[in-house]
Design an enzyme around this catalytic site. Structure first.
Site, PDB file in Angstrom:
ATOM      1  CG  HIS A 234      97.049  -7.560  13.964  1.00 52.24           C
ATOM      2  ND1 HIS A 234      98.501  -7.075  14.644  1.00 52.24           N
ATOM      3  CD2 HIS A 234      97.020  -7.446  15.885  1.00 52.24           C
ATOM      4  CE1 HIS A 234      99.062  -7.751  15.727  1.00 52.24           C
ATOM      5  NE2 HIS A 234      97.969  -7.284  16.134  1.00 52.24           N
TER       6      HIS A 234
ATOM      7  CG  HIS B 133      93.985  -9.372  19.452  1.00 51.69           C
ATOM      8  ND1 HIS B 133      95.006 -11.626  19.295  1.00 51.69           N
ATOM      9  CD2 HIS B 133      95.307  -8.855  18.623  1.00 51.69           C
ATOM     10  CE1 HIS B 133      96.768 -10.890  18.467  1.00 51.69           C
ATOM     11  NE2 HIS B 133      96.465  -9.832  18.400  1.00 51.69           N
TER      12      HIS B 133
ATOM     13  CG  HIS C 269     101.149 -10.833  17.076  1.00 54.80           C
ATOM     14  ND1 HIS C 269     100.616 -11.590  16.493  1.00 54.80           N
ATOM     15  CD2 HIS C 269     100.155  -9.492  17.379  1.00 54.80           C
ATOM     16  CE1 HIS C 269      98.867 -10.851  16.646  1.00 54.80           C
ATOM     17  NE2 HIS C 269      99.016 -10.017  17.716  1.00 54.80           N
TER      18      HIS C 269
ATOM     19  CD  GLU D 270     103.077  -6.696  19.749  1.00 54.60           C
ATOM     20  OE1 GLU D 270     102.771  -7.857  20.030  1.00 54.60           O
ATOM     21  OE2 GLU D 270     102.604  -6.045  21.166  1.00 54.60           O
TER      22      GLU D 270
ATOM     23  CG  ASP E 213      96.501  -5.006  18.720  1.00 55.59           C
ATOM     24  OD1 ASP E 213      95.544  -6.704  18.614  1.00 55.59           O
ATOM     25  OD2 ASP E 213      98.149  -5.129  18.716  1.00 55.59           O
ATOM     26  CG  ASP E 214      94.033  -6.282  21.700  1.00 55.45           C
ATOM     27  OD1 ASP E 214      93.156  -7.442  21.341  1.00 55.45           O
ATOM     28  OD2 ASP E 214      94.516  -5.985  21.392  1.00 55.45           O
TER      29      ASP E 214
HETATM   30  N1  HPA Z   1     100.499  -8.323  20.671  1.00 54.98           N
HETATM   31  C1  HPA Z   1     100.345  -9.701  22.017  1.00 54.98           C
HETATM   32  N2  HPA Z   1      99.034 -10.229  22.606  1.00 54.98           N
HETATM   33  C2  HPA Z   1      97.734  -9.787  22.328  1.00 54.98           C
HETATM   34  C3  HPA Z   1      98.113  -8.180  21.031  1.00 54.98           C
HETATM   35  C4  HPA Z   1      99.274  -8.269  20.194  1.00 54.98           C
HETATM   36  O1  HPA Z   1      98.826  -7.345  20.101  1.00 54.98           O
HETATM   37  N3  HPA Z   1      96.307  -8.622  21.309  1.00 54.98           N
HETATM   38  C5  HPA Z   1      95.838  -9.378  22.262  1.00 54.98           C
HETATM   39  N4  HPA Z   1      96.942 -10.479  22.596  1.00 54.98           N
HETATM   40 ZN    ZN Z   2      97.968  -8.166  17.714  1.00 61.52          ZN
END
Ligand code: HPA
Ligand code: ZN
Length: 319
Positions: free
Chosen positions: A16, A18, A195, A198, A276-277
């Site tokens: 996970h 991006h 996703h 969340e 994640d990011d």
């Molecule tokens: N959630 C939703 N959108 C996103 C995410 C995430 O974890 N990371 C990058 N875009």
């Molecule tokens: Zn994500």
């Protein structure tokens, strides 16, 4: 080796992450300068400053707007994997990218995907780390835009692109909006994730599994709101790819001892840890382990279990 070192160095499979959220702030600033794009601030370190998913997604789109040539995608994909290796002993990754964030700006899909593949191949030959790609539906797109995106992915079939996922703000755009995109992807032989939970109730997990046909799920925290869904995902051994820091910043408290990931594990759910990011939330895959594991009170045996769950849930390890 102390526990913190062990957590940073244990070999990691990441499911996970991006691509557009892995661009180093310095590279973001350099690419903006290269293409004559003005950013909303001078200090690259302060570009990544927000506290909600909506603010985050604006910057995410701004980062994407500086990726134009095939070389931009190749450079940033390589750097992204290199950071994972250096900061957390990444050994394999399945990485999301958002085709429409680029194609809507006029960058051809082939430029995006072939640039990413160039970067992944360089990482494989120089760092020994394999990275596969998952095209993500952007939830704020229309259902037709998402279905067209999947058609384009299938028309430009590349071995490295192995799955379909879904991201963007979850609350306003539920998963059933994208039935057609998922149907086409499944028919075309792509693996499926999304996703879910969340930022929306447990029913989104049920929809992703039963209506979209997802095989694993990203995040999943609000599944805890419905004990029946918890029992079902436990019985079906569904794997959740969780992301401590990003979601602590956007939705929960900074104190990771209170993160729903702790309760998910207590409830016997299968989960993995992911970044994640990473630079956009001032973290990396090593730090996610180093912060989350002590906060949850997990021991080495549990860490091994989490790492092996990621191996098990990966779609292309060993192929
Ligand atoms: N959630 C939703 N959108 C996103 C995410 C995430 O974890 N990371 C990058 N875009
Ligand atoms: Zn994500």
């Amino acid at each position: 080796m102390d526990f913190d070192d062990y957590l940073r160095r244990v070999p990691k499979v990441e499911l996970h992450c991006h691509f557009e959220g892995t661009v180093r702030p310095q590279t973001f600033a350099e690419l903006a300068a290269k293409h004559g794009i003005t950013l909303s601030g001078d200090d690259p370190a302060r570009l990544y400053d927000y506290d909600s998913i909506y603010e985050f997604l604006k910057i995410f789109a701004q980062v994407s707007s500086t990726l134009i040539d095939r070389e931009d995608f190749a450079r940033t994909a390589f750097e992204s994997i290199e950071d994972g290796v250096k900061l957390g002993n990444l050994v394999y990754r399945e990485m999301f990218f958002n085709p429409t964030l680029h194609t809507k700006r006029g960058v051809p899909y082939a430029t995006v995907v072939d640039g990413l593949i160039d970067g992944c191949r360089r990482a494989e030959s120089e760092l020994g780390v394999r990275c596969r790609l998952i095209a993500d539906v952007y939830r704020q797109d229309s259902a037709n835009e998402a279905a067209d995106m999947v058609r384009e992915v299938l028309e430009h079939r590349r071995d490295e692109v192995i799955g379909l996922g879904m991201d963007g703000a979850e609350a306003p755009d539920p998963p059933e909006k994208f039935i057609e995109a998922y149907r086409l992807a499944k028919q075309g032989g792509l693996r499926l994730t999304a996703h879910a939970c969340e930022d929306a109730p447990a029913k989104n997990v049920t929809t992703c599994l039963d209506v979209l046909g997802c095989e694993r799920l990203d995040h999943g925290y609000h599944v805890l709101g419905d004990p029946e869904v918890v029992a079902r995902v436990r019985d079906d051994a569904i794997v959740f790819t969780t992301c401590p820091t990003a979601t602590a910043i956007c939705y929960f408290t900074d104190d990771l001892t209170e993160h729903p990931i702790v309760t998910m594990a207590e409830q016997g759910l299968r989960l993995t840890l992911n970044s994640d990011d990473p630079p956009m939330f001032a973290t990396d895959i090593g730090t996610e382990f180093a912060k989350m594991v002590p906060a949850a009170g997990w021991d080495r045996e549990r860490v091994r279990e989490i790492c092996l769950t990621a191996v098990d849930a990966a779609w292309e390890i060993g192929r």
